[in-house]
Design a protein around this motif. Structure first.
Motif, PDB file in Angstrom:
ATOM      1  N   ARG A 125      -0.098   2.944  -2.617  1.00  0.00           N
ATOM      2  CA  ARG A 125       0.213   1.680  -1.955  1.00  0.00           C
ATOM      3  C   ARG A 125      -0.456   0.500  -2.662  1.00  0.00           C
ATOM      4  NH1 ARG A 125       4.699   1.690   1.182  1.00  0.00           N
ATOM      5  NH2 ARG A 125       4.596   3.165   2.925  1.00  0.00           N
ATOM      6  N   TRP A 126      -1.735   0.637  -2.994  1.00  0.00           N
ATOM      7  CA  TRP A 126      -2.440  -0.457  -3.646  1.00  0.00           C
ATOM      8  C   TRP A 126      -1.947  -0.658  -5.074  1.00  0.00           C
ATOM      9  CZ3 TRP A 126      -5.403  -4.005  -1.349  1.00  0.00           C
ATOM     10  CH2 TRP A 126      -5.887  -3.718  -0.076  1.00  0.00           C
ATOM     11  N   ARG A 127      -1.664   0.415  -5.781  1.00  0.00           N
ATOM     12  CA  ARG A 127      -1.169   0.273  -7.153  1.00  0.00           C
ATOM     13  C   ARG A 127       0.222  -0.346  -7.178  1.00  0.00           C
ATOM     14  NH1 ARG A 127      -3.092   5.667  -8.026  1.00  0.00           N
ATOM     15  NH2 ARG A 127      -0.920   6.349  -8.110  1.00  0.00           N
ATOM     16  N   ALA A 128       1.013  -0.103  -6.131  1.00  0.00           N
ATOM     17  CA  ALA A 128       2.372  -0.656  -6.071  1.00  0.00           C
ATOM     18  C   ALA A 128       2.401  -2.080  -5.523  1.00  0.00           C
ATOM     19  CB  ALA A 128       3.258   0.240  -5.206  1.00  0.00           C
ATOM     20  N   GLY A 129       1.261  -2.594  -5.076  1.00  0.00           N
ATOM     21  CA  GLY A 129       1.214  -3.960  -4.548  1.00  0.00           C
ATOM     22  C   GLY A 129       1.715  -4.093  -3.134  1.00  0.00           C
ATOM     23  N   GLU A 130       1.780  -2.984  -2.376  1.00  0.00           N
ATOM     24  CA  GLU A 130       2.343  -3.004  -1.025  1.00  0.00           C
ATOM     25  C   GLU A 130       1.293  -3.016   0.080  1.00  0.00           C
ATOM     26  OE1 GLU A 130       4.552   0.578  -1.057  1.00  0.00           O
ATOM     27  OE2 GLU A 130       6.234  -0.222  -2.229  1.00  0.00           O
ATOM     28  N   VAL A 158      -0.955  -4.140   5.658  1.00  0.00           N
ATOM     29  CA  VAL A 158      -2.086  -4.458   6.538  1.00  0.00           C
ATOM     30  C   VAL A 158      -1.691  -5.541   7.538  1.00  0.00           C
ATOM     31  CG1 VAL A 158      -4.369  -5.522   6.608  1.00  0.00           C
ATOM     32  CG2 VAL A 158      -3.881  -3.706   4.958  1.00  0.00           C
ATOM     33  N   PHE A 159      -0.973  -6.562   7.079  1.00  0.00           N
ATOM     34  CA  PHE A 159      -0.597  -7.657   7.977  1.00  0.00           C
ATOM     35  C   PHE A 159       0.550  -7.283   8.908  1.00  0.00           C
ATOM     36  CE2 PHE A 159      -3.193 -10.128   5.126  1.00  0.00           C
ATOM     37  CZ  PHE A 159      -3.738 -11.098   5.964  1.00  0.00           C
ATOM     38  N   GLU A 160       1.157  -6.130   8.690  1.00  0.00           N
ATOM     39  CA  GLU A 160       2.137  -5.619   9.652  1.00  0.00           C
ATOM     40  C   GLU A 160       1.451  -4.945  10.833  1.00  0.00           C
ATOM     41  OE1 GLU A 160       5.424  -5.886   9.690  1.00  0.00           O
ATOM     42  OE2 GLU A 160       5.504  -7.051   7.827  1.00  0.00           O
ATOM     43  N   LEU A 161       0.161  -4.635  10.708  1.00  0.00           N
ATOM     44  CA  LEU A 161      -0.590  -3.954  11.763  1.00  0.00           C
ATOM     45  C   LEU A 161      -1.153  -5.006  12.712  1.00  0.00           C
ATOM     46  CD1 LEU A 161      -2.522  -1.490   9.417  1.00  0.00           C
ATOM     47  CD2 LEU A 161      -0.478  -0.981  10.769  1.00  0.00           C
ATOM     48  N   ASP A 162      -0.388  -5.356  13.739  1.00  0.00           N
ATOM     49  CA  ASP A 162      -0.801  -6.495  14.556  1.00  0.00           C
ATOM     50  C   ASP A 162      -1.993  -6.208  15.460  1.00  0.00           C
ATOM     51  OD1 ASP A 162       0.458  -4.869  16.364  1.00  0.00           O
ATOM     52  OD2 ASP A 162       2.097  -6.243  16.825  1.00  0.00           O
ATOM     53  N   VAL A 200     -17.950   9.915  -0.502  1.00  0.00           N
ATOM     54  CA  VAL A 200     -16.813   9.294   0.180  1.00  0.00           C
ATOM     55  C   VAL A 200     -15.622   9.170  -0.764  1.00  0.00           C
ATOM     56  CG1 VAL A 200     -15.971   7.139   1.203  1.00  0.00           C
ATOM     57  CG2 VAL A 200     -18.204   8.049   1.871  1.00  0.00           C
ATOM     58  N   VAL A 201     -15.874   8.708  -1.979  1.00  0.00           N
ATOM     59  CA  VAL A 201     -14.790   8.535  -2.944  1.00  0.00           C
ATOM     60  C   VAL A 201     -14.208   9.883  -3.361  1.00  0.00           C
ATOM     61  CG1 VAL A 201     -14.223   7.740  -5.272  1.00  0.00           C
ATOM     62  CG2 VAL A 201     -15.679   6.338  -3.798  1.00  0.00           C
ATOM     63  N   ALA A 202     -15.064  10.860  -3.568  1.00  0.00           N
ATOM     64  CA  ALA A 202     -14.591  12.169  -4.029  1.00  0.00           C
ATOM     65  C   ALA A 202     -13.796  12.896  -2.960  1.00  0.00           C
ATOM     66  CB  ALA A 202     -15.782  13.024  -4.467  1.00  0.00           C
ATOM     67  N   ASP A 203     -14.199  12.740  -1.690  1.00  0.00           N
ATOM     68  CA  ASP A 203     -13.559  13.480  -0.605  1.00  0.00           C
ATOM     69  C   ASP A 203     -12.474  12.691   0.115  1.00  0.00           C
ATOM     70  OD1 ASP A 203     -15.258  15.492  -1.224  1.00  0.00           O
ATOM     71  OD2 ASP A 203     -16.629  15.180   0.456  1.00  0.00           O
ATOM     72  N   ALA A 204     -12.169  11.485  -0.352  1.00  0.00           N
ATOM     73  CA  ALA A 204     -11.186  10.658   0.344  1.00  0.00           C
ATOM     74  C   ALA A 204      -9.830  11.346   0.368  1.00  0.00           C
ATOM     75  CB  ALA A 204     -11.068   9.296  -0.337  1.00  0.00           C
ATOM     76  N   ASP A 205      -9.212  11.345   1.554  1.00  0.00           N
ATOM     77  CA  ASP A 205      -7.884  11.920   1.719  1.00  0.00           C
ATOM     78  C   ASP A 205      -6.863  10.843   1.386  1.00  0.00           C
ATOM     79  OD1 ASP A 205      -5.628  13.266   2.384  1.00  0.00           O
ATOM     80  OD2 ASP A 205      -6.077  13.449   4.532  1.00  0.00           O
ATOM     81  N   LEU A 206      -6.066  11.078   0.362  1.00  0.00           N
ATOM     82  CA  LEU A 206      -5.099  10.079  -0.074  1.00  0.00           C
ATOM     83  C   LEU A 206      -3.859  10.050   0.801  1.00  0.00           C
ATOM     84  CD1 LEU A 206      -5.276  10.446  -3.948  1.00  0.00           C
ATOM     85  CD2 LEU A 206      -6.548   8.911  -2.443  1.00  0.00           C
ATOM     86  N   ALA A 207      -3.731  10.979   1.711  1.00  0.00           N
ATOM     87  CA  ALA A 207      -2.571  10.963   2.597  1.00  0.00           C
ATOM     88  C   ALA A 207      -2.716   9.834   3.607  1.00  0.00           C
ATOM     89  CB  ALA A 207      -2.452  12.299   3.328  1.00  0.00           C
ATOM     90  N   VAL A 208      -1.591   9.256   4.004  1.00  0.00           N
ATOM     91  CA  VAL A 208      -1.608   8.198   4.999  1.00  0.00           C
ATOM     92  C   VAL A 208      -1.869   8.816   6.358  1.00  0.00           C
ATOM     93  CG1 VAL A 208      -0.265   6.415   6.141  1.00  0.00           C
ATOM     94  CG2 VAL A 208      -0.041   6.751   3.682  1.00  0.00           C
ATOM     95  N   ASN A 259      -5.589   4.335   1.628  1.00  0.00           N
ATOM     96  CA  ASN A 259      -4.295   3.841   2.073  1.00  0.00           C
ATOM     97  C   ASN A 259      -4.449   3.248   3.469  1.00  0.00           C
ATOM     98  OD1 ASN A 259      -2.199   4.559   0.026  1.00  0.00           O
ATOM     99  ND2 ASN A 259      -2.964   6.628   0.404  1.00  0.00           N
ATOM    100  N   PRO A 260      -3.897   2.062   3.706  1.00  0.00           N
ATOM    101  CA  PRO A 260      -3.966   1.501   5.057  1.00  0.00           C
ATOM    102  C   PRO A 260      -3.096   2.317   6.008  1.00  0.00           C
ATOM    103  CG  PRO A 260      -2.579   0.146   3.658  1.00  0.00           C
ATOM    104  CD  PRO A 260      -3.200   1.181   2.770  1.00  0.00           C
TER     105      PRO A 260
END
Length: 526
Positions: A204-209, A214-218, A394-402, A418-419
């Motif tokens: 998501r961050w690499r694609a610029g989305e 984040v701003f869709e999460l009201d 934290v970085v090593a164990d981060a779950d990349l799934a949304v 990922n947000p």
């Protein structure tokens, strides 16, 4: 620390001092900011004191001890369960924070404020987020810095008594370089660097989305956030890559010096102030802005004193020569009198300090012995290495799934890797003896539809943090929340027969929304 030589010449700070040193006035500004943030944080938490810090709230001491046994054993706030006792601890914390702000008995006050703040956070981890832990970590390293060297009551008292100290800088504002100042600057870079590594692993961050999502999460957009969410989507792409670029460039906060460092600080401050005005992220933006003050070089503080501090002081003296000066003198006299009374009372009770009425000297920032300096260095190094290790895990164990990743988590990864892609809220149907069903949490009729503004479905910032973290809670913790809702209904004069707690989520993915889905988390007969 750099400073004047014996012959009157001034040492020029070396390359290491310019990068790892902190101006004494920057430390003073940081001290004032920390004291202000602690007072604001206490005021925010005091609104929900009963709900989150007493036995009548959502996390009684019995449940707290069962869920977090280590934290319960370390927290002073976990020793008492009544609102009155908690209010006394809040008042003591506020007194310490105020002393830190004005620089009175700064070292003692800072230690007291840090211990009580850590104790408060340990009492209910559900209402602690990443900004709180960043503030606590940075404040720890500040304990080893000369926070009262400038712009403080302590410094003024030392000048009047002609008691200069090793930690008090000259008027030119030399850089103070110690392991603690290096660690303080390193905390900021560590926060940014760990976030950069997480975002670079995210599609998501690499694609610029990510920023647009984040701003869709009201439930997180506040103040100007809803208006910003309607801007051109291309602006969010630009903001996405700008923020990732700043995070990846954070090492230059240490590598650059002088004006180039000051210029680099500006966009970081701008981004954090934008977060403050648009997103519900707690103390994180303000804490980071306060810490960025430490990166400003001496010329910035020279300009500040020349254009702001000195003219302001002169204006106050010119336009309010009597009332202002008299108020300051009276306040100082009151503070000193209260301090003397406390010391006299301690002497009378313990008999350890000396005979009653004896003048007790003010603690001085005397030069540390070699052993104390070595011990302080070891503590600072071990603490910073521990922070680096924690972030590495934290970085090593981060779950990349949304999933249910949340900016209110205790870690420092804001909306990373990922947000979340769901908006969530709680519905708590309660049935009364009359057969009527109402929402025991939100009030009014039971409604499963997405609220017009999900952020408004949470009464306060603390309730938002608590209910966000509650999604992964145990049954015992949901039972405590259910008991709190039942008691609240009874206190309002309603006879509750049964209660259910549902978490309702709705997808807000960029490829289209889905209908809300309710998940029952708890049910009980009140």
């Amino acid at each position: 620390m750099t400073g004047p030589r014996r012959g009157g010449a001034v040492d020029r700070p070396g390359p290491l001092a310019r990068r790892l040193g902190v101006d004494a006035r920057a430390l003073a500004a940081l001290r004032i900011a920390l004291g202000s943030l602690l007072l604001a944080d206490l005021a925010m938490r005091a609104r929900d004191l009963t709900a989150f810090y007493t036995d009548a709230g959502v996390l009684p001491r019995a449940v707290h001890a069962e869920t977090y046994p280590v934290l319960a054993s370390l927290s002073v706030h976990a020793r008492v369960g009544s609102p009155r006792a908690q209010a006394l601890l809040f008042g003591l914390s506020a007194a310490f924070a105020l002393c830190v702000l004005v620089g009175y008995r700064t070292r003692i006050a800072a230690v007291g404020a840090w211990v009580l703040t850590a104790s408060l956070y340990a009492r209910n981890p559900y209402v602690v987020n990443g900004g709180d832990t960043i503030l606590l970590a940075a404040f720890f390293f500040c304990l080893f810095c000369p926070l009262s060297a400038r712009w403080s009551i302590d410094a003024r008292r030392r000048r009047r008594s002609l008691q200069p100290t090793r930690a008090e800088p000259s008027s030119a504002g030399p850089l103070l370089r110690t392991p603690a100042t290096a660690a303080l600057l390193g905390v900021v870079v560590l926060v940014y660097a760990s976030n950069a590594m997480l975002r670079l692993r995210s599609d998501r961050w690499r694609a610029g989305e990510a920023v647009r999502l984040v701003f869709e999460l009201d439930q997180y957009t506040v103040l100007l956030g809803p208006a910003v969410a309607n801007l051109d989507p291309r602006l969010f792409v630009v903001a996405n890559y700008v923020w990732v670029g700043l995070l990846c460039s954070s090492v230059f906060l240490l590598a650059l010096t002088g004006r180039r460092r000051a210029v680099l600080v500006v966009p970081y401050v701008g981004v954090h102030l934008t977060m403050l005005a648009t997103l519900r992220t707690g103390l994180f933006p303000l804490a980071m802005v306060a810490l960025l003050l430490a990166f400003l070089p001496p010329p910035c503080w020279d300009q500040f004193e020349r254009r702001v501090a000195n003219p302001t002081r002169g204006w106050l003296r010119a336009h309010r020569p009597f009332s202002f000066g008299r108020s300051v003198r009276h306040l100082s006299q009151i503070v000193v009198a209260v301090d003397r009374s406390i010391r006299t009372a301690i002497e009378a009770v313990t008999g350890r300090i000396g005979p009653i009425g004896r003048a007790v000297p003010i603690p001085r920032l005397a030069p540390d012995t070699s052993r104390r300096r070595t011990l302080a260095t070891v503590v600072v190094v071990v603490a910073y290495v521990g922070l680096v290790g924690w972030q590495a895990v934290v970085v090593a164990d981060a779950d990349l799934a949304v999933g249910d990743l949340d900016p209110g988590d205790h870690g420092w990864a804001m909306f990373a890797p990922n947000p979340p892609e769901t908006v969530g809220w709680y519905v708590a149907p309660a049935e009364f003896e009359s057969g009527e069903r109402v929402d025991a949490f939100g009030g009014g009729a039971v409604c499963w539809d997405r609220p017009p503004d999900a952020a408004e479905s949470y009464p306060t910032v603390l309730w938002h943090r608590y209910l966000t973290d509650l999604r992964s809670a145990s049954e015992a913790e949901y039972a405590a929340f259910g008991s709190y809702l039942c008691e609240a209904a009874r206190a309002a004069g309603e006879a509750v027969v049964s209660l259910e707690i549902h978490y309702v989520a709705q997808s807000v993915a960029l490829d289209g929304e889905t209908g809300p889905e309710a998940d029952q988390r708890y049910a009980t007969a009140c």
